[in-house]
Design a protein around this motif. Structure first.
Motif, mmCIF file in Angstrom:
data_model
loop_
_atom_site.group_PDB
_atom_site.id
_atom_site.type_symbol
_atom_site.label_atom_id
_atom_site.label_comp_id
_atom_site.label_asym_id
_atom_site.label_seq_id
_atom_site.Cartn_x
_atom_site.Cartn_y
_atom_site.Cartn_z
ATOM 1 N N THR A 94 45.662 37.011 51.080
ATOM 2 C CA THR A 94 44.348 37.067 50.440
ATOM 3 C C THR A 94 43.296 36.690 51.475
ATOM 4 O OG1 THR A 94 45.124 36.578 48.205
ATOM 5 C CG2 THR A 94 42.889 35.923 48.731
ATOM 6 N N VAL A 137 39.349 35.483 51.860
ATOM 7 C CA VAL A 137 38.120 34.971 51.263
ATOM 8 C C VAL A 137 36.983 35.277 52.238
ATOM 9 C CG1 VAL A 137 36.962 32.959 50.297
ATOM 10 C CG2 VAL A 137 39.469 33.124 50.203
ATOM 11 N N LEU A 145 34.014 38.447 45.298
ATOM 12 C CA LEU A 145 35.043 38.531 44.265
ATOM 13 C C LEU A 145 35.113 39.966 43.764
ATOM 14 C CD1 LEU A 145 34.469 35.334 42.064
ATOM 15 C CD2 LEU A 145 36.275 35.720 43.764
ATOM 16 N N VAL A 153 39.148 38.209 41.616
ATOM 17 C CA VAL A 153 39.986 37.682 42.686
ATOM 18 C C VAL A 153 39.347 38.000 44.034
ATOM 19 C CG1 VAL A 153 42.083 37.974 41.315
ATOM 20 C CG2 VAL A 153 41.343 39.802 42.851
ATOM 21 N N PHE A 154 39.887 37.410 45.075
ATOM 22 C CA PHE A 154 39.519 37.777 46.440
ATOM 23 C C PHE A 154 40.329 39.003 46.851
ATOM 24 C CE2 PHE A 154 39.340 33.057 46.165
ATOM 25 C CZ PHE A 154 37.960 32.914 46.230
ATOM 26 N N LEU A 161 39.290 33.858 35.812
ATOM 27 C CA LEU A 161 39.872 33.422 37.068
ATOM 28 C C LEU A 161 41.307 32.966 36.833
ATOM 29 C CD1 LEU A 161 36.956 31.209 38.482
ATOM 30 C CD2 LEU A 161 37.444 33.598 39.062
ATOM 31 N N THR A 199 42.536 31.223 42.653
ATOM 32 C CA THR A 199 41.136 31.542 42.903
ATOM 33 C C THR A 199 40.247 30.377 42.506
ATOM 34 O OG1 THR A 199 41.648 33.853 42.406
ATOM 35 C CG2 THR A 199 39.322 33.252 42.502
ATOM 36 N N THR A 245 40.509 27.569 45.051
ATOM 37 C CA THR A 245 39.862 27.958 46.304
ATOM 38 C C THR A 245 38.351 27.845 46.183
ATOM 39 O OG1 THR A 245 41.672 29.447 46.862
ATOM 40 C CG2 THR A 245 39.578 29.820 47.974
#
Length: 215
Positions: free
Chosen positions: A9, A11, A25, A39-40, A138, A142, A145
């Motif tokens: 993933t 970010v 996102l 989500v990322f 979410l 996520t 984070t």
């Protein structure tokens, strides 16, 4: 390599307004992994990503998946490891997921509709607030984070701080009866009973807004 498949993933962060960073996102379709969730960018490792070690493999996957889903291209060497997530035993589909952070590149955001039906640049605090109101779906990795990124006013501050510490490892255990996600460092992680002043590393997910305890 781990016994379960590896995923990655990314970010992406950029400097926003009023002393807070923004993250990208993507909203997943109402099917597949994380249906309807925000989500990322990211996904599972493919053969084309394979390298000599797992971290490099995961970097390659994070960059490739981000380019496929958003058309944003990032240098793999610019990625800073943030965390690793190992799912609870109860999940039927499991991935050992690397989370990386990187400065958002220049370029036009173009979504691959099969993977993402919407996108937003948003401050972590605003994303968590909208989730708490039920406006933004979410999932725990996520959510945690976003909570981790709350203190950082700029991209430089975030990348410097994250690069200066070891990536956090989240091997998740679930306590369905109490609607908890629990991680190492919590006194209940290995089956212990809660005490009033005992260490905590858990996320309460039974009702909105979620509540993170880490002491």
């Amino acid at each position: 390599m781990t016994e379960i498949p590896v995923a990655a993933t990314l970010v992406l962060v950029r400097d926003g307004h009023a002393g807070a960073i923004e993250v990208l996102l993507l909203q997943r379709p109402d099917r597949g992994s994380f249906p309807g969730g925000w989500v990322f960018p990211g996904g599972r490792v493919e053969p084309v990503d394979e390298a000599a070690d797992e971290e490099t493999t995961a970097r390659n996957a994070a960059v490739r998946e981000t380019a496929e889903e958003s058309a944003l291209v990032v240098d793999p060497q610019s990625l800073v490891p943030l965390s690793q997530w190992i799912p609870p035993e109860q999940l039927a589909t499991k991935f050992h997921t690397w989370f990386f952070v990187a400065r958002a590149p220049e370029g036009e955001l173009r979504l691959q509709q099969a993977e993402a039906i919407d996108a937003t640049w948003i401050r972590p605090a605003d994303a968590l607030k909208r989730h708490g109101k039920g406006d933004l779906r979410l999932f725990p990795p996520t959510w945690v984070t976003l909570d981790t990124l709350l203190p950082f006013p700029t991209v430089d501050a975030a990348l410097t701080a994250i690069a200066g510490r070891e990536p956090q490892r989240y091997a998740t255990k679930q306590d369905p009866a109490r609607a908890l996600a629990i991680w190492e460092g919590d006194e209940a992680y290995d089956g212990g009973a809660d005490s009033e002043e005992g260490p905590r590393h858990r996320l309460h997910v039974g009702a909105l807004p979620w509540r993170f305890e880490h002491r």
